[in-house]
Design a protein around this motif. Sequence first.
Motif, PDB file in Angstrom:
ATOM      1  N   THR A 181     -70.391 -38.630 -39.292  1.00 43.62           N
ATOM      2  CA  THR A 181     -68.914 -39.689 -39.628  1.00 43.62           C
ATOM      3  C   THR A 181     -67.889 -38.728 -39.726  1.00 43.62           C
ATOM      4  OG1 THR A 181     -70.258 -41.362 -39.970  1.00 43.62           O
ATOM      5  CG2 THR A 181     -68.121 -41.830 -41.091  1.00 43.62           C
ATOM      6  N   PRO A 182     -66.651 -39.195 -39.176  1.00 53.09           N
ATOM      7  CA  PRO A 182     -65.520 -38.428 -38.958  1.00 53.09           C
ATOM      8  C   PRO A 182     -64.978 -38.226 -40.538  1.00 53.09           C
ATOM      9  CG  PRO A 182     -65.651 -39.137 -36.705  1.00 53.09           C
ATOM     10  CD  PRO A 182     -66.628 -39.773 -37.876  1.00 53.09           C
ATOM     11  N   ASP A 183     -64.365 -37.223 -41.559  1.00 52.10           N
ATOM     12  CA  ASP A 183     -64.200 -37.745 -42.715  1.00 52.10           C
ATOM     13  C   ASP A 183     -62.444 -38.027 -42.885  1.00 52.10           C
ATOM     14  OD1 ASP A 183     -65.939 -36.669 -43.902  1.00 52.10           O
ATOM     15  OD2 ASP A 183     -64.460 -34.804 -44.327  1.00 52.10           O
ATOM     16  N   SER A 184     -62.738 -40.323 -43.680  1.00 59.03           N
ATOM     17  CA  SER A 184     -61.581 -40.646 -43.329  1.00 59.03           C
ATOM     18  C   SER A 184     -61.842 -41.562 -44.630  1.00 59.03           C
ATOM     19  CB  SER A 184     -60.958 -41.724 -42.204  1.00 59.03           C
ATOM     20  OG  SER A 184     -59.974 -42.582 -42.205  1.00 59.03           O
ATOM     21  N   PHE A 185     -60.115 -41.762 -45.436  1.00 57.80           N
ATOM     22  CA  PHE A 185     -59.683 -42.531 -46.722  1.00 57.80           C
ATOM     23  C   PHE A 185     -59.617 -43.802 -46.397  1.00 57.80           C
ATOM     24  CE2 PHE A 185     -60.296 -38.436 -47.940  1.00 57.80           C
ATOM     25  CZ  PHE A 185     -60.540 -38.691 -49.767  1.00 57.80           C
ATOM     26  N   GLN A 186     -59.332 -44.124 -44.765  1.00 59.54           N
ATOM     27  CA  GLN A 186     -58.502 -45.276 -44.228  1.00 59.54           C
ATOM     28  C   GLN A 186     -59.673 -46.088 -44.565  1.00 59.54           C
ATOM     29  OE1 GLN A 186     -55.364 -45.842 -43.009  1.00 59.54           O
ATOM     30  NE2 GLN A 186     -55.368 -43.197 -43.407  1.00 59.54           N
ATOM     31  N   VAL A 187     -58.908 -47.386 -44.954  1.00 58.75           N
ATOM     32  CA  VAL A 187     -60.075 -48.996 -45.796  1.00 58.75           C
ATOM     33  C   VAL A 187     -60.239 -49.149 -44.969  1.00 58.75           C
ATOM     34  CG1 VAL A 187     -60.032 -51.419 -46.456  1.00 58.75           C
ATOM     35  CG2 VAL A 187     -58.597 -49.629 -47.642  1.00 58.75           C
ATOM     36  N   GLU A 188     -60.358 -49.394 -43.541  1.00 63.20           N
ATOM     37  CA  GLU A 188     -61.663 -49.589 -42.887  1.00 63.20           C
ATOM     38  C   GLU A 188     -62.536 -48.195 -42.406  1.00 63.20           C
ATOM     39  OE1 GLU A 188     -57.777 -48.670 -42.205  1.00 63.20           O
ATOM     40  OE2 GLU A 188     -57.174 -50.750 -42.354  1.00 63.20           O
ATOM     41  N   ALA A 189     -62.112 -47.788 -42.275  1.00 66.48           N
ATOM     42  CA  ALA A 189     -63.130 -46.370 -42.373  1.00 66.48           C
ATOM     43  C   ALA A 189     -63.894 -46.938 -43.132  1.00 66.48           C
ATOM     44  CB  ALA A 189     -62.780 -45.236 -41.495  1.00 66.48           C
ATOM     45  N   VAL A 190     -63.617 -46.892 -44.282  1.00 71.09           N
ATOM     46  CA  VAL A 190     -64.875 -46.977 -45.426  1.00 71.09           C
ATOM     47  C   VAL A 190     -65.605 -48.107 -45.513  1.00 71.09           C
ATOM     48  CG1 VAL A 190     -64.775 -47.094 -47.949  1.00 71.09           C
ATOM     49  CG2 VAL A 190     -62.737 -45.752 -46.944  1.00 71.09           C
ATOM     50  N   LEU A 191     -64.960 -49.622 -45.334  1.00 69.02           N
ATOM     51  CA  LEU A 191     -65.773 -50.549 -45.100  1.00 69.02           C
ATOM     52  C   LEU A 191     -66.517 -50.152 -43.991  1.00 69.02           C
ATOM     53  CD1 LEU A 191     -65.510 -53.462 -45.568  1.00 69.02           C
ATOM     54  CD2 LEU A 191     -64.027 -54.084 -44.316  1.00 69.02           C
ATOM     55  N   GLY A 211     -69.284 -48.474 -45.395  1.00 69.89           N
ATOM     56  CA  GLY A 211     -70.221 -49.500 -46.567  1.00 69.89           C
ATOM     57  C   GLY A 211     -71.258 -50.066 -45.511  1.00 69.89           C
ATOM     58  N   ARG A 212     -70.603 -50.605 -44.645  1.00 67.89           N
ATOM     59  CA  ARG A 212     -71.513 -52.132 -43.971  1.00 67.89           C
ATOM     60  C   ARG A 212     -72.596 -50.955 -43.177  1.00 67.89           C
ATOM     61  NH1 ARG A 212     -66.511 -54.760 -41.621  1.00 67.89           N
ATOM     62  NH2 ARG A 212     -66.492 -56.177 -42.632  1.00 67.89           N
ATOM     63  N   ARG A 213     -72.287 -49.929 -42.466  1.00 62.30           N
ATOM     64  CA  ARG A 213     -73.026 -48.891 -41.856  1.00 62.30           C
ATOM     65  C   ARG A 213     -74.125 -48.266 -43.320  1.00 62.30           C
ATOM     66  NH1 ARG A 213     -70.645 -46.454 -38.803  1.00 62.30           N
ATOM     67  NH2 ARG A 213     -70.565 -44.396 -39.909  1.00 62.30           N
ATOM     68  N   GLN A 214     -74.052 -48.183 -43.727  1.00 60.12           N
ATOM     69  CA  GLN A 214     -74.860 -48.053 -44.971  1.00 60.12           C
ATOM     70  C   GLN A 214     -75.384 -48.792 -45.545  1.00 60.12           C
ATOM     71  OE1 GLN A 214     -74.932 -44.223 -47.068  1.00 60.12           O
ATOM     72  NE2 GLN A 214     -76.440 -45.327 -47.087  1.00 60.12           N
ATOM     73  N   ALA A 215     -74.762 -50.360 -46.084  1.00 63.51           N
ATOM     74  CA  ALA A 215     -75.829 -51.554 -46.656  1.00 63.51           C
ATOM     75  C   ALA A 215     -76.605 -51.453 -45.412  1.00 63.51           C
ATOM     76  CB  ALA A 215     -75.227 -52.481 -46.688  1.00 63.51           C
ATOM     77  N   GLU A 216     -76.467 -52.046 -43.858  1.00 63.34           N
ATOM     78  CA  GLU A 216     -77.466 -51.796 -43.062  1.00 63.34           C
ATOM     79  C   GLU A 216     -78.333 -50.580 -43.165  1.00 63.34           C
ATOM     80  OE1 GLU A 216     -75.034 -51.727 -39.201  1.00 63.34           O
ATOM     81  OE2 GLU A 216     -74.549 -53.712 -39.399  1.00 63.34           O
ATOM     82  N   VAL A 231     -58.837 -49.575 -58.013  1.00 61.89           N
ATOM     83  CA  VAL A 231     -60.421 -49.903 -57.988  1.00 61.89           C
ATOM     84  C   VAL A 231     -59.932 -50.547 -56.500  1.00 61.89           C
ATOM     85  CG1 VAL A 231     -62.292 -51.127 -58.186  1.00 61.89           C
ATOM     86  CG2 VAL A 231     -61.098 -49.030 -59.725  1.00 61.89           C
ATOM     87  N   LYS A 232     -60.775 -51.078 -55.168  1.00 63.39           N
ATOM     88  CA  LYS A 232     -59.952 -52.160 -54.548  1.00 63.39           C
ATOM     89  C   LYS A 232     -61.473 -53.100 -54.147  1.00 63.39           C
ATOM     90  CE  LYS A 232     -55.958 -49.704 -52.140  1.00 63.39           C
ATOM     91  NZ  LYS A 232     -55.299 -48.737 -51.606  1.00 63.39           N
ATOM     92  N   ASP A 233     -60.608 -54.130 -53.709  1.00 64.43           N
ATOM     93  CA  ASP A 233     -62.376 -55.020 -53.032  1.00 64.43           C
ATOM     94  C   ASP A 233     -61.765 -54.958 -51.173  1.00 64.43           C
ATOM     95  OD1 ASP A 233     -63.692 -56.740 -51.689  1.00 64.43           O
ATOM     96  OD2 ASP A 233     -63.685 -58.257 -53.361  1.00 64.43           O
ATOM     97  N   LEU A 234     -63.045 -54.503 -51.086  1.00 69.51           N
ATOM     98  CA  LEU A 234     -62.414 -54.087 -49.653  1.00 69.51           C
ATOM     99  C   LEU A 234     -63.114 -54.959 -48.939  1.00 69.51           C
ATOM    100  CD1 LEU A 234     -62.919 -50.539 -48.564  1.00 69.51           C
ATOM    101  CD2 LEU A 234     -61.109 -51.206 -49.416  1.00 69.51           C
ATOM    102  N   GLY A 235     -64.213 -56.410 -48.761  1.00 70.66           N
ATOM    103  CA  GLY A 235     -64.594 -56.989 -48.623  1.00 70.66           C
ATOM    104  C   GLY A 235     -66.128 -57.619 -48.193  1.00 70.66           C
ATOM    105  N   THR A 236     -65.829 -58.083 -46.958  1.00 71.21           N
ATOM    106  CA  THR A 236     -67.723 -58.712 -47.020  1.00 71.21           C
ATOM    107  C   THR A 236     -68.725 -57.042 -46.450  1.00 71.21           C
ATOM    108  OG1 THR A 236     -67.500 -60.860 -47.568  1.00 71.21           O
ATOM    109  CG2 THR A 236     -69.726 -60.637 -46.726  1.00 71.21           C
ATOM    110  N   ILE A 237     -69.564 -57.376 -46.841  1.00 70.24           N
ATOM    111  CA  ILE A 237     -71.004 -56.422 -45.998  1.00 70.24           C
ATOM    112  C   ILE A 237     -71.403 -56.816 -45.322  1.00 70.24           C
ATOM    113  CG2 ILE A 237     -69.621 -53.911 -46.719  1.00 70.24           C
ATOM    114  CD1 ILE A 237     -72.210 -53.790 -48.583  1.00 70.24           C
TER     115      ILE A 237
END
Length: 199
Positions: free
Chosen positions: A148-158, A161-166, A193-199
């Motif tokens: 996965t390309p390195d990215s600190f963008q919120v969308e990329a982190v979210l 996170g979803r892929r990791q949870a799956e 610290v940020k709440d990025l959304g539902t996974i």
Amino acid sequence: MLMTPDRAVLAVDTLAQDAVSGELSEGAKLLLIPQHNIVVAGRGSGQFLLRVYHLGLEASFRRGFRIEQLMREVGPVMDQLWPHYIQAARYAGIDINQLQSEIVVVGWSKAQERLVGTAYAKSAADQPARVAELVGGIASPGEPLRGTPDSFQVEAVLAAGRRQAEYLNAQEGRVVAGGRLIAAFLQRGEAVVKDLGTI
């Protein structure tokens, strides 16, 4: 988790489950030691993570405290606490073969003037905690984010996170990760610290 010498992001889900009753709730799996710009995160036993964090927080009040000192102490502390954790699990009727704890410590090193980190893992096997220095790039349990390309963008982190949870849920054959994604963004002198959304 993604780390470079000057920036890092650690993201965790909030799903928690009572080991005895099976009741689901939300848990804090990411905790700060803010005066030293350090994040402690974990998966597995929430109670075990909280105990290790509490001891680390107490240690952080020492004069001359450094993150390197904390990283040296977490592994031995896990080994010292583990027998008590196993005993409590047996008393509660929990299958000890399912017990595990993974803890990550990341923060700013004043001595090295860069972000540093270490990962620790402990399981039911009667062996010392496994300790691995984090050298940068993306790291995740089971490595589902490899490539996965390195990215600190919120969308990329979210998305990561979803892929990791799956991946974790598929590996376990049950829901062990979910809820919301909480992320800590670190750099010198700053921990957000940020709440990025539902996974």
